[in-house]
Scaffold this motif. Sequence first.
Motif, PDB file in Angstrom:
ATOM      1  N   TYR A 156      -5.081  -3.391   1.189  1.00 47.03           N
ATOM      2  CA  TYR A 156      -5.414  -3.225   2.461  1.00 47.03           C
ATOM      3  C   TYR A 156      -6.684  -2.006   2.388  1.00 47.03           C
ATOM      4  O   TYR A 156      -7.248  -1.730   2.948  1.00 47.03           O
ATOM      5  N   ALA A 157      -7.105  -1.859   1.048  1.00 43.35           N
ATOM      6  CA  ALA A 157      -8.660  -1.216   1.265  1.00 43.35           C
ATOM      7  C   ALA A 157      -9.697  -2.628   1.846  1.00 43.35           C
ATOM      8  O   ALA A 157     -11.043  -1.871   2.059  1.00 43.35           O
ATOM      9  N   ALA A 158     -10.053  -3.902   0.983  1.00 44.24           N
ATOM     10  CA  ALA A 158     -10.728  -4.919   1.251  1.00 44.24           C
ATOM     11  C   ALA A 158     -10.239  -4.514   3.053  1.00 44.24           C
ATOM     12  O   ALA A 158     -11.399  -4.894   3.643  1.00 44.24           O
ATOM     13  N   LEU A 159      -9.454  -5.211   4.164  1.00 43.00           N
ATOM     14  CA  LEU A 159      -9.147  -5.071   4.956  1.00 43.00           C
ATOM     15  C   LEU A 159     -10.003  -4.153   5.810  1.00 43.00           C
ATOM     16  O   LEU A 159     -10.299  -4.078   7.360  1.00 43.00           O
ATOM     17  N   PHE A 160      -9.285  -2.694   5.153  1.00 43.30           N
ATOM     18  CA  PHE A 160      -9.958  -1.433   6.172  1.00 43.30           C
ATOM     19  C   PHE A 160     -11.066  -1.243   6.573  1.00 43.30           C
ATOM     20  O   PHE A 160     -12.460  -1.307   7.003  1.00 43.30           O
ATOM     21  N   LEU A 161     -12.880  -1.659   4.914  1.00 39.93           N
ATOM     22  CA  LEU A 161     -13.844  -1.974   4.806  1.00 39.93           C
ATOM     23  C   LEU A 161     -13.956  -2.902   5.450  1.00 39.93           C
ATOM     24  O   LEU A 161     -14.806  -3.112   6.626  1.00 39.93           O
ATOM     25  N   ALA A 162     -13.586  -3.650   5.774  1.00 41.86           N
ATOM     26  CA  ALA A 162     -14.526  -5.321   6.008  1.00 41.86           C
ATOM     27  C   ALA A 162     -13.817  -5.711   7.755  1.00 41.86           C
ATOM     28  O   ALA A 162     -14.678  -5.643   8.729  1.00 41.86           O
ATOM     29  N   PHE A 163     -12.472  -4.777   7.915  1.00 43.42           N
ATOM     30  CA  PHE A 163     -12.433  -5.252   8.911  1.00 43.42           C
ATOM     31  C   PHE A 163     -12.322  -3.723  10.412  1.00 43.42           C
ATOM     32  O   PHE A 163     -12.064  -3.941  12.016  1.00 43.42           O
ATOM     33  N   ALA A 164     -12.215  -2.619   9.808  1.00 38.54           N
ATOM     34  CA  ALA A 164     -12.292  -1.026  10.743  1.00 38.54           C
ATOM     35  C   ALA A 164     -13.488  -0.396  10.168  1.00 38.54           C
ATOM     36  O   ALA A 164     -14.180  -0.167  10.679  1.00 38.54           O
ATOM     37  N   LEU A 165     -13.686  -0.654   9.391  1.00 34.49           N
ATOM     38  CA  LEU A 165     -14.842   0.317   8.689  1.00 34.49           C
ATOM     39  C   LEU A 165     -16.515  -0.372   9.309  1.00 34.49           C
ATOM     40  O   LEU A 165     -16.894   0.732   9.958  1.00 34.49           O
ATOM     41  N   TYR A 166     -16.263  -1.250   8.915  1.00 31.18           N
ATOM     42  CA  TYR A 166     -17.634  -2.092   9.558  1.00 31.18           C
ATOM     43  C   TYR A 166     -18.041  -1.730  10.730  1.00 31.18           C
ATOM     44  O   TYR A 166     -18.587  -1.546  11.258  1.00 31.18           O
ATOM     45  N   PRO A 167     -16.712  -2.233  11.739  1.00 29.40           N
ATOM     46  CA  PRO A 167     -16.740  -2.185  12.463  1.00 29.40           C
ATOM     47  C   PRO A 167     -17.277  -0.926  13.463  1.00 29.40           C
ATOM     48  O   PRO A 167     -18.239  -0.755  14.149  1.00 29.40           O
ATOM     49  N   PHE A 225      -2.881  -3.142  -6.015  1.00 31.43           N
ATOM     50  CA  PHE A 225      -1.330  -2.793  -5.003  1.00 31.43           C
ATOM     51  C   PHE A 225      -2.041  -2.695  -3.226  1.00 31.43           C
ATOM     52  O   PHE A 225      -1.439  -3.017  -2.359  1.00 31.43           O
ATOM     53  N   ILE A 226      -2.989  -1.826  -3.623  1.00 28.96           N
ATOM     54  CA  ILE A 226      -3.633  -1.193  -2.777  1.00 28.96           C
ATOM     55  C   ILE A 226      -5.058  -1.664  -2.143  1.00 28.96           C
ATOM     56  O   ILE A 226      -5.456  -1.617  -0.507  1.00 28.96           O
ATOM     57  N   ALA A 261       1.144  -0.840  -0.425  1.00 33.30           N
ATOM     58  CA  ALA A 261       0.509  -0.365   0.009  1.00 33.30           C
ATOM     59  C   ALA A 261       1.028   1.480  -0.100  1.00 33.30           C
ATOM     60  O   ALA A 261       0.699   2.552  -0.823  1.00 33.30           O
ATOM     61  N   SER A 262       1.641   1.411   0.494  1.00 33.43           N
ATOM     62  CA  SER A 262       2.544   2.376   1.108  1.00 33.43           C
ATOM     63  C   SER A 262       3.194   3.438  -0.464  1.00 33.43           C
ATOM     64  O   SER A 262       4.094   3.993  -0.488  1.00 33.43           O
ATOM     65  N   PHE A 263       4.008   1.513  -1.345  1.00 36.32           N
ATOM     66  CA  PHE A 263       4.377   1.808  -2.224  1.00 36.32           C
ATOM     67  C   PHE A 263       3.241   2.118  -3.044  1.00 36.32           C
ATOM     68  O   PHE A 263       3.920   3.154  -3.906  1.00 36.32           O
ATOM     69  N   ALA A 264       2.194   1.907  -3.801  1.00 37.79           N
ATOM     70  CA  ALA A 264       1.151   2.302  -4.285  1.00 37.79           C
ATOM     71  C   ALA A 264       0.685   3.831  -4.091  1.00 37.79           C
ATOM     72  O   ALA A 264       1.032   4.826  -5.502  1.00 37.79           O
ATOM     73  N   VAL A 265       1.226   4.227  -3.202  1.00 37.23           N
ATOM     74  CA  VAL A 265       0.548   5.642  -2.677  1.00 37.23           C
ATOM     75  C   VAL A 265       1.827   6.694  -2.511  1.00 37.23           C
ATOM     76  O   VAL A 265       1.627   7.580  -3.263  1.00 37.23           O
ATOM     77  N   THR A 296      -3.578  -0.217 -13.427  1.00 35.17           N
ATOM     78  CA  THR A 296      -3.887  -1.275 -12.569  1.00 35.17           C
ATOM     79  C   THR A 296      -3.719  -1.748 -11.406  1.00 35.17           C
ATOM     80  O   THR A 296      -3.499  -2.367 -10.500  1.00 35.17           O
ATOM     81  N   LEU A 297      -1.752  -1.939 -11.403  1.00 41.12           N
ATOM     82  CA  LEU A 297      -0.785  -2.585 -10.531  1.00 41.12           C
ATOM     83  C   LEU A 297      -0.996  -1.147  -9.168  1.00 41.12           C
ATOM     84  O   LEU A 297      -1.354  -2.190  -8.557  1.00 41.12           O
TER      85      LEU A 297
END
Lengths: 269, 281
Positions: free
Chosen positions: B18-29, B14-15, A84-88, B9-10
Amino acid sequence: MLGILLLIWSVAPIYNMLLIALDPEEGEVEFSGNIWPPEPSLESFRVVLMQDARYLEHFWRQLGNSVYIGLMTMVLTVVVASLASFAVSRMPLKHGSLLTNASLLTYTIPVSFLIFPFYRIAHAYGLSNDPWAVIAAHVAFATPFAILILRQYARLIPIELDDAARVDGASSIQVYWRVHLPLTTPALGAIAMYALVLAWNDYLYQFVLLSSEKHMTLAVMQAQLFDDADPPWNAMMAAAIMYSLPPVAMFFALRRRISAVLTIRGSGG
Amino acid sequence: MSGARQDLTLAIAFIAPYAALFLAFALYPIGYALWMGSKLSLYTDLIADPLYLPSALNTALFVGVGVNVKMFLALLLSGFFMQPRWWIRALLVVYVLPWTLPAIQTAISFRWMLSGEEDGLVNRLLSLLLGIDGPIWFNHWGLALGSNIVFYVWKWMPFWTLIFLAGRMAIPRDVSDAATVDGATGVRRFVHVTFPLLANLYLVCTLLSIAWTMGEFTTVYFVSGGAPVWSTQVLTTLGFHYAFDVANPSLAVAAVMSVLPVLVPVVVVLLRKVEARTLQL
């Protein structure tokens, strides 16, 4: 003088653990004015290794569960945060930093408060009584801080290095793999340490989300000391000392790396 | 350009984890928590509970005193650990130990230093060295709360000392050399040179630490355990009691939500500071 004070301050509770663990008398924790047990013995460590005391019947399995959760948390945090930090910071992703900044929202509600909704959500995801619910929670909470550190650190790597690699025909994946990853290893080491400590310190999530004997971790087992009037103190403290060793060992192994993070900062500004 | 498309696309790939994790296990809770705590009647129930207000006060004291003492000492000690002497380097390794050791086990050990089956290590030493009878630590609100804070500082100060140490090392050598040439030493150097350069880092770390410490559970649960008679509970341990002893998780969430008026501004300032890109670590 300050040095001696700091030494005593840092070591006192650790010393107390050793004192109890090395005292051969079963169940006795009175400190009889001795600074060191009169007959120190490693008996309680043997008891732990042989799983030969109350609570400690499944010591190895519980330690294994803790190690599994700790390692998975560590590896996933490093991988997810690094990508993530590389992408950003290094790719043409216009609003990418929105996500990484928003990630700090994770800290608006303290982790320990989120356990109440998390308990229900784990059910909804079909992850009740599953170590992966605990791992997912740990990674979700460790990653925002990891990304914060990594982005700061990545700024020290000159963008010219990326450009030079690209001129030589490297694709973005190759830039990540050959330039970014090797140069950020010290910071990755520090993050790995941070993630392991986070998982190793946890009690609440492991207690609430893992209900069965089979998945019980060592931290949860040790907390049972509180409901017992006469627990096997010496053996429990010996187990506590053994549980403490992995993060300490890792810190020693990574000490060079972590101080490298410090020195690069020093010369790079 | 197809290269740019590929890169996009790449970047998304890459992101995505984390986006999935953030939505499912941070934002949703978090959203779920807001929903659970949205019923107003919960808050009247809270106020009606005689345990609630003392717990809120304890949380404020624990965070206010604990975080500030910890951060300020960490800042000062990071200066001490800057000295390039071999024994100070060796001491740093020992000093960092509390951070690397597991919280529960050390908290239990700390509790037993204060109150063993007969007497803990601390009271034995008090009577041995000073000839005084130590107090019964967990029989007194102030002493018990103080014990919690001391353990909390012991456990977490090393981590922030390391962060400040890194911050100090990032101060370019010519700046500190210039200060030395100008004769700035000791307190003056700290006030006029070091602190202004570290002020932003100090602020960000303090805010982050406040956000984290609001939810401190292990310290209070394992050191004082709320003793004497529930008087040193903080909101987290109270929430735990609501959720698992009384089986009322919504009330637990409401107890949490009541700190949001303090926490949200903290996080907003934190986001701004990080966004301003002036943060140096």
